[in-house]
Scaffold this motif. Structure first.
Motif, PDB file in Angstrom:
ATOM      1  N   THR A  58     -14.933   7.092   6.887  1.00 16.70           N
ATOM      2  CA  THR A  58     -14.244   6.811   5.624  1.00 16.70           C
ATOM      3  C   THR A  58     -12.787   7.217   5.759  1.00 16.70           C
ATOM      4  O   THR A  58     -12.478   8.397   5.964  1.00 16.70           O
ATOM      5  CB  THR A  58     -14.890   7.584   4.461  1.00 16.70           C
ATOM      6  OG1 THR A  58     -16.266   7.212   4.363  1.00 16.70           O
ATOM      7  CG2 THR A  58     -14.184   7.268   3.155  1.00 16.70           C
ATOM      8  N   THR A  59     -11.894   6.246   5.682  1.00 17.72           N
ATOM      9  CA  THR A  59     -10.463   6.500   5.828  1.00 17.72           C
ATOM     10  C   THR A  59      -9.784   6.447   4.466  1.00 17.72           C
ATOM     11  O   THR A  59      -9.936   5.470   3.729  1.00 17.72           O
ATOM     12  CB  THR A  59      -9.813   5.446   6.749  1.00 17.72           C
ATOM     13  OG1 THR A  59     -10.486   5.420   8.006  1.00 17.72           O
ATOM     14  CG2 THR A  59      -8.340   5.763   6.975  1.00 17.72           C
ATOM     15  N   ASN A  60      -9.045   7.509   4.141  1.00 13.48           N
ATOM     16  CA  ASN A  60      -8.225   7.509   2.929  1.00 13.48           C
ATOM     17  C   ASN A  60      -6.892   6.839   3.270  1.00 13.48           C
ATOM     18  O   ASN A  60      -6.012   7.451   3.888  1.00 13.48           O
ATOM     19  CB  ASN A  60      -8.003   8.939   2.425  1.00 13.48           C
ATOM     20  CG  ASN A  60      -9.284   9.584   1.944  1.00 13.48           C
ATOM     21  OD1 ASN A  60     -10.093   8.941   1.286  1.00 13.48           O
ATOM     22  ND2 ASN A  60      -9.482  10.856   2.281  1.00 13.48           N
ATOM     23  N   ILE A  61      -6.752   5.570   2.903  1.00 16.53           N
ATOM     24  CA  ILE A  61      -5.582   4.788   3.288  1.00 16.53           C
ATOM     25  C   ILE A  61      -4.320   5.380   2.675  1.00 16.53           C
ATOM     26  O   ILE A  61      -4.228   5.578   1.464  1.00 16.53           O
ATOM     27  CB  ILE A  61      -5.731   3.313   2.834  1.00 16.53           C
ATOM     28  CG1 ILE A  61      -7.069   2.731   3.303  1.00 16.53           C
ATOM     29  CG2 ILE A  61      -4.560   2.486   3.337  1.00 16.53           C
ATOM     30  CD1 ILE A  61      -7.251   2.681   4.790  1.00 16.53           C
ATOM     31  N   ASN A  62      -3.343   5.673   3.533  1.00 17.00           N
ATOM     32  CA  ASN A  62      -2.082   6.257   3.075  1.00 17.00           C
ATOM     33  C   ASN A  62      -1.002   5.906   4.094  1.00 17.00           C
ATOM     34  O   ASN A  62      -1.080   6.306   5.256  1.00 17.00           O
ATOM     35  CB  ASN A  62      -2.227   7.772   2.935  1.00 17.00           C
ATOM     36  CG  ASN A  62      -1.014   8.425   2.306  1.00 17.00           C
ATOM     37  OD1 ASN A  62       0.103   7.924   2.396  1.00 17.00           O
ATOM     38  ND2 ASN A  62      -1.228   9.571   1.677  1.00 17.00           N
ATOM     39  N   ASP A  63       0.020   5.174   3.653  1.00 18.75           N
ATOM     40  CA  ASP A  63       1.083   4.746   4.568  1.00 18.75           C
ATOM     41  C   ASP A  63       1.958   5.891   5.053  1.00 18.75           C
ATOM     42  O   ASP A  63       2.771   5.706   5.967  1.00 18.75           O
ATOM     43  CB  ASP A  63       1.966   3.682   3.900  1.00 18.75           C
ATOM     44  CG  ASP A  63       1.291   2.312   3.837  1.00 18.75           C
ATOM     45  OD1 ASP A  63       0.261   2.139   4.527  1.00 18.75           O
ATOM     46  OD2 ASP A  63       1.780   1.441   3.103  1.00 18.75           O
ATOM     47  N   SER A  64       1.812   7.082   4.462  1.00 18.87           N
ATOM     48  CA  SER A  64       2.608   8.240   4.877  1.00 18.87           C
ATOM     49  C   SER A  64       1.861   9.149   5.845  1.00 18.87           C
ATOM     50  O   SER A  64       2.341  10.229   6.180  1.00 18.87           O
ATOM     51  CB  SER A  64       3.044   9.052   3.650  1.00 18.87           C
ATOM     52  OG  SER A  64       3.895   8.299   2.816  1.00 18.87           O
ATOM     53  N   THR A  65       0.673   8.726   6.272  1.00 21.01           N
ATOM     54  CA  THR A  65      -0.113   9.546   7.210  1.00 21.01           C
ATOM     55  C   THR A  65      -0.504   8.747   8.451  1.00 21.01           C
ATOM     56  O   THR A  65      -0.575   7.520   8.425  1.00 21.01           O
ATOM     57  CB  THR A  65      -1.403  10.075   6.553  1.00 21.01           C
ATOM     58  OG1 THR A  65      -2.263   8.969   6.240  1.00 21.01           O
ATOM     59  CG2 THR A  65      -1.082  10.843   5.279  1.00 21.01           C
ATOM     60  N   ILE A  66      -0.756   9.481   9.513  1.00 21.06           N
ATOM     61  CA  ILE A  66      -1.313   8.921  10.744  1.00 21.06           C
ATOM     62  C   ILE A  66      -2.673   9.563  10.951  1.00 21.06           C
ATOM     63  O   ILE A  66      -2.788  10.799  10.957  1.00 21.06           O
ATOM     64  CB  ILE A  66      -0.414   9.228  11.969  1.00 21.06           C
ATOM     65  CG1 ILE A  66       0.974   8.613  11.796  1.00 21.06           C
ATOM     66  CG2 ILE A  66      -1.068   8.728  13.245  1.00 21.06           C
ATOM     67  CD1 ILE A  66       1.008   7.106  11.817  1.00 21.06           C
ATOM     68  N   VAL A  67      -3.719   8.748  11.086  1.00 23.34           N
ATOM     69  CA  VAL A  67      -5.039   9.300  11.370  1.00 23.34           C
ATOM     70  C   VAL A  67      -5.323   9.215  12.865  1.00 23.34           C
ATOM     71  O   VAL A  67      -4.745   8.380  13.576  1.00 23.34           O
ATOM     72  CB  VAL A  67      -6.155   8.580  10.577  1.00 23.34           C
ATOM     73  CG1 VAL A  67      -5.942   8.723   9.090  1.00 23.34           C
ATOM     74  CG2 VAL A  67      -6.255   7.114  10.971  1.00 23.34           C
ATOM     75  N   ALA A  68      -6.184  10.084  13.331  1.00 19.95           N
ATOM     76  CA  ALA A  68      -6.567  10.059  14.744  1.00 19.95           C
ATOM     77  C   ALA A  68      -7.170   8.697  15.083  1.00 19.95           C
ATOM     78  O   ALA A  68      -8.069   8.233  14.377  1.00 19.95           O
ATOM     79  CB  ALA A  68      -7.570  11.166  15.038  1.00 19.95           C
ATOM     80  N   PRO A  69      -6.690   8.042  16.143  1.00 16.66           N
ATOM     81  CA  PRO A  69      -7.243   6.742  16.510  1.00 16.66           C
ATOM     82  C   PRO A  69      -8.589   6.839  17.220  1.00 16.66           C
ATOM     83  O   PRO A  69      -9.317   5.847  17.302  1.00 16.66           O
ATOM     84  CB  PRO A  69      -6.177   6.160  17.443  1.00 16.66           C
ATOM     85  CG  PRO A  69      -5.511   7.350  18.031  1.00 16.66           C
ATOM     86  CD  PRO A  69      -5.554   8.421  16.983  1.00 16.66           C
TER      87      PRO A  69
END
Length: 216
Positions: A58-69
């Protein structure tokens, strides 16, 4: 749930293990050896299933963050000169995946794919300093309005013999969604703007598609 890139291999492994166990039952008469060989085949089969698992994230979509790929261990955090695309200084975060990690690659941010290129190369161990430049790899750049352009690179390791990359130029991609797969041990590098705040430390274990590794 298994990744689609593993369906063919899982099917072949199922056939081989099934035939192997039948053959062992009919050919090997020594009881302890019969059980040992059957157990070895089952362990092999379980490892194949383990490698191609594709857990829901579950990804909390946020253009100001980078999630681990990807899932794995943070092995590099440093300022480097990125010479393939940006040709300037960037912050590099490298995540190493062991064969036991989930090997699905996920988009670290939402945006438009600006660049996607495959490079044939060597198969040095994934943590080798020159792996990022000399190993088989793909380079992908995604752009959004907040971060600008961010580059991530899928890198083959000593065991990885095939990198699958779904990113194509001009595609609109969603943070945390399926971006590809690297088969059997590998690494992903991410190159971020210098004003990025890093939210992880060396040797941290991260979870792909969910864990925030950097913010503006």
């Amino acid at each position: 749930m298994f990744h689609k890139e593993g369906f063919k291999i899982i099917l072949i492994a199922t056939f081989i293990v099934g035939i192997g166990i039948i053959a062992i039952e009919n050919v090997v008469s020594i009881n302890w050896l019969n059980k040992l060989l059957a157990a070895t085949l089952l362990i092999f089969y379980i490892l194949i299933l383990q490698f191609f698992r594709n857990p829901k994230r579950t990804t909390n979509i946020n253009d100001s963050t980078i999630v681990a790929p990807v899932d794995g261990k943070v092995v590099v955090i440093e300022e480097v000169f990125e010479k393939e695309y940006f040709k300037d200084q960037r912050i590099q975060i490298s995540i190493f995946m062991s064969p036991l990690n989930v090997h699905v690659t996920r988009y670290p941010m939402s945006g438009k794919v600006k660049f996607s290129k495959y490079h044939p190369g060597k198969y040095l161990v994934a943590w080798h300093p020159k792996a990022s430049e000399e190993n088989e790899r793909t380079t992908i750049v995604v752009e959004n309005k907040k971060f600008g352009e961010v580059l991530y690179r899928q890198i083959a390791g000593a065991l990885a013999k095939r990198i699958v990359n779904y990113a194509k130029p001009s595609m609109e991609v969603l943070q945390g969604s399926d971006a590809g797969f690297i088969k059997f041990g590998s690494r992903v590098d991410i190159f971020l703007p210098l004003n990025t705040k890093i939210n992880v430390n060396l040797n941290d274990k991260v979870k792909g598609g969910e864990q925030i590794i950097a913010t503006l």
